[in-house]
Design a protein around this motif. Structure first.
Motif, short mmCIF file in Angstrom:
data_model
loop_
_atom_site.label_atom_id
_atom_site.label_comp_id
_atom_site.label_asym_id
_atom_site.label_seq_id
_atom_site.Cartn_x
_atom_site.Cartn_y
_atom_site.Cartn_z
N THR A 67 53.73 53.22 48.98
CA THR A 67 53.72 53.62 50.39
C THR A 67 52.36 53.39 51.04
OG1 THR A 67 55.49 55.21 50.00
CG2 THR A 67 54.16 55.54 51.99
N ALA B 3 51.94 49.60 51.48
CA ALA B 3 52.92 49.08 52.45
C ALA B 3 52.53 49.48 53.86
CB ALA B 3 54.32 49.59 52.10
N LEU C 173 54.81 55.92 57.77
CA LEU C 173 55.88 55.30 56.99
C LEU C 173 56.71 56.36 56.28
CD1 LEU C 173 57.12 52.61 56.23
CD2 LEU C 173 55.46 52.41 54.38
N HIS D 146 60.69 57.16 57.00
CA HIS D 146 61.66 57.21 55.90
C HIS D 146 62.42 58.53 55.90
CE1 HIS D 146 63.51 56.52 52.07
NE2 HIS D 146 62.93 57.58 51.55
N LEU E 100 64.65 50.58 59.37
CA LEU E 100 63.69 50.57 58.26
C LEU E 100 64.40 50.27 56.95
CD1 LEU E 100 60.66 51.21 57.65
CD2 LEU E 100 61.43 53.51 57.06
N PRO F 171 63.38 51.83 50.57
CA PRO F 171 62.50 51.54 49.43
C PRO F 171 63.22 51.88 48.13
CG PRO F 171 61.95 53.67 50.36
CD PRO F 171 63.05 53.09 51.24
N TRP G 84 58.14 49.63 48.32
CA TRP G 84 58.66 48.92 49.48
C TRP G 84 58.61 47.42 49.25
CZ3 TRP G 84 60.34 51.95 53.53
CH2 TRP G 84 59.96 53.29 53.50
N GLU H 63 61.00 42.48 53.23
CA GLU H 63 62.00 43.20 54.02
C GLU H 63 61.33 44.03 55.12
OE1 GLU H 63 64.55 45.54 51.55
OE2 GLU H 63 65.47 43.78 50.61
N LEU H 64 60.23 44.64 54.79
CA LEU H 64 59.49 45.44 55.76
C LEU H 64 58.98 44.55 56.90
CD1 LEU H 64 58.67 48.38 56.23
CD2 LEU H 64 56.61 47.93 54.90
N ASP H 65 58.43 43.40 56.57
CA ASP H 65 57.97 42.45 57.59
C ASP H 65 59.12 42.02 58.50
OD1 ASP H 65 55.32 42.44 56.76
OD2 ASP H 65 55.54 40.63 55.53
#
Length: 76
Positions: free
Chosen positions: A18, A21, A32, A36, A45, A48, A57, A61-63
């Motif tokens: 976390t 990320a 973050l 979540h 979102l 994770p 994470w 996928e986060l980008d």
């Protein structure tokens, strides 16, 4: 003979805890964590993976999720 290995190998995932990320997306780790916890308010979102007590994470996928939020039209 030319062989293409790229298609035969799965995508290599980039995982981060976390703290890392959050730094990757230029946010404080608590932001973050809050996103979540408040899944109903932040359904975009990505989920994770939990490894022990830690959340990991997928940075790609986060980008993608962040980019989709930035690229969407105003008011939606």
């Amino acid at each position: 003979m030319t062989t293409h290995y790229e298609s035969s190998h799965p995508r290599v995932r980039r995982w981060a805890n976390t703290k890392d990320a959050a730094a990757h997306i230029h946010r404080h780790p608590e932001v973050l964590r809050r996103w979540h916890r408040e899944r109903d308010e932040h359904p975009w979102l990505p989920m994770p993976r939990r490894v022990g007590k830690n959340l990991l994470w997928d940075l790609d996928e986060l980008d993608a999720a962040i980019d989709a939020r930035v690229d969407r039209p105003e008011g939606r």
